[in-house]
Design a protein around this motif. Structure first.
Motif, PDB file in Angstrom:
ATOM      1  N   LEU A  56       0.964  -1.335  -0.078  1.00 56.29           N
ATOM      2  CA  LEU A  56       0.012  -0.105   0.140  1.00 56.29           C
ATOM      3  C   LEU A  56       0.833   1.287   0.045  1.00 56.29           C
ATOM      4  O   LEU A  56       1.322   1.270   0.750  1.00 56.29           O
ATOM      5  N   LEU A  57       0.540   1.804  -1.159  1.00 57.69           N
ATOM      6  CA  LEU A  57       1.527   3.079  -1.367  1.00 57.69           C
ATOM      7  C   LEU A  57       0.221   4.351  -0.799  1.00 57.69           C
ATOM      8  O   LEU A  57       1.523   5.752  -0.731  1.00 57.69           O
ATOM      9  N   ASP A  58      -0.421   4.417  -1.261  1.00 52.89           N
ATOM     10  CA  ASP A  58      -1.274   5.475  -0.809  1.00 52.89           C
ATOM     11  C   ASP A  58      -1.512   6.042   0.981  1.00 52.89           C
ATOM     12  O   ASP A  58      -0.885   5.017   1.509  1.00 52.89           O
ATOM     13  N   PRO A  59      -1.026   7.145   1.285  1.00 50.97           N
ATOM     14  CA  PRO A  59      -1.202   8.061   2.830  1.00 50.97           C
ATOM     15  C   PRO A  59      -2.327   7.285   2.747  1.00 50.97           C
ATOM     16  O   PRO A  59      -2.302   6.677   4.893  1.00 50.97           O
ATOM     17  N   VAL A  60      -3.140   7.517   2.531  1.00 53.98           N
ATOM     18  CA  VAL A  60      -4.559   7.228   3.172  1.00 53.98           C
ATOM     19  C   VAL A  60      -4.692   5.846   3.472  1.00 53.98           C
ATOM     20  O   VAL A  60      -5.045   4.512   4.228  1.00 53.98           O
ATOM     21  N   LEU A  61      -4.318   4.645   2.048  1.00 54.65           N
ATOM     22  CA  LEU A  61      -3.913   3.201   2.463  1.00 54.65           C
ATOM     23  C   LEU A  61      -3.054   3.059   3.862  1.00 54.65           C
ATOM     24  O   LEU A  61      -3.656   2.234   4.311  1.00 54.65           O
TER      25      LEU A  61
END
Length: 191
Positions: free
Chosen positions: A29-34
């Motif tokens: 998971l690279l997205d900050p929210v994820l």
């Protein structure tokens, strides 16, 4: 018929009963929210990561997880609007690979089929979908392998491809409000 709303509010502040998180089969998971959801919803992340590790998660599927709600400690006081379910929408095979229309379409069909009993029998009325992982910020840089491999496709355009596909697949769900949470860099207008 579902009501689809575009919003720029943070998804983690949503009062939705189901969070829809676009993920990949690599378990990265690279997205900050994820990344934040890993600590906010550890039971979901453990199940998702285990499915990735076991190769039981397929692109174009949806892993729906019923959360175990905490009854003591910080979890109970942190946020009263915690989701009951998390839908891991498997839209890519790797975090650096763009979502393809057929993968997104298949995962939305799977999501739709899993939502119907929850709408009918569990009273689910609010869904929040994180859009940022579905939006490609990459300019297409075709290298030699991409030029030779016809299975690699151009990243989907948000307004021309992704939003119409989301709307078409989710609008037939009855009695549901679906908030699509966009990053501030994307305008919320529709064509």
């Amino acid at each position: 018929m579902a009501t689809v709303e575009l919003t720029h509010t943070p998804i983690l502040n949503s009062s939705a009963q189901i969070l829809v998180l676009p993920v990949n089969t690599a378990g990265i998971l690279l997205d900050p929210v994820l990344m934040r959801t890993k600590t906010l919803f550890p039971d979901n992340h453990q199940r998702y990561y285990r499915a990735c590790r076991d190769n039981s998660l397929k692109v174009g599927s949806c892993l729906l997880h019923k959360r175990t709600l905490e009854h003591a400690g910080l979890g109970i006081s942190s946020n009263g609007n915690q989701p009951s379910y998390i839908a891991n929408l498997v839209t890519s095979d790797h975090p650096y690979h763009p979502t393809r229309a057929r993968w997104l379409n298949a995962s939305l069909i799977d999501l739709q089929q899993q939502l119907m009993p929850l709408i009918r029998y569990q009273g689910i009325r609010r869904v929040a979908l994180l859009a940022r992982p579905l939006i490609s910020y990459h300019t297409l840089q075709a290298d030699a392998t991409d030029a030779l491999d016809s299975s690699n496709s151009v990243p989907l355009d948000w307004h021309a491809d992704t939003l119409p596909l989301l709307t078409r697949q989710l609008q037939d769900l009855p009695k549901l409000r679906i908030d699509i949470h966009l990053p501030n860099s994307i305008s919320s207008y529709t064509h």
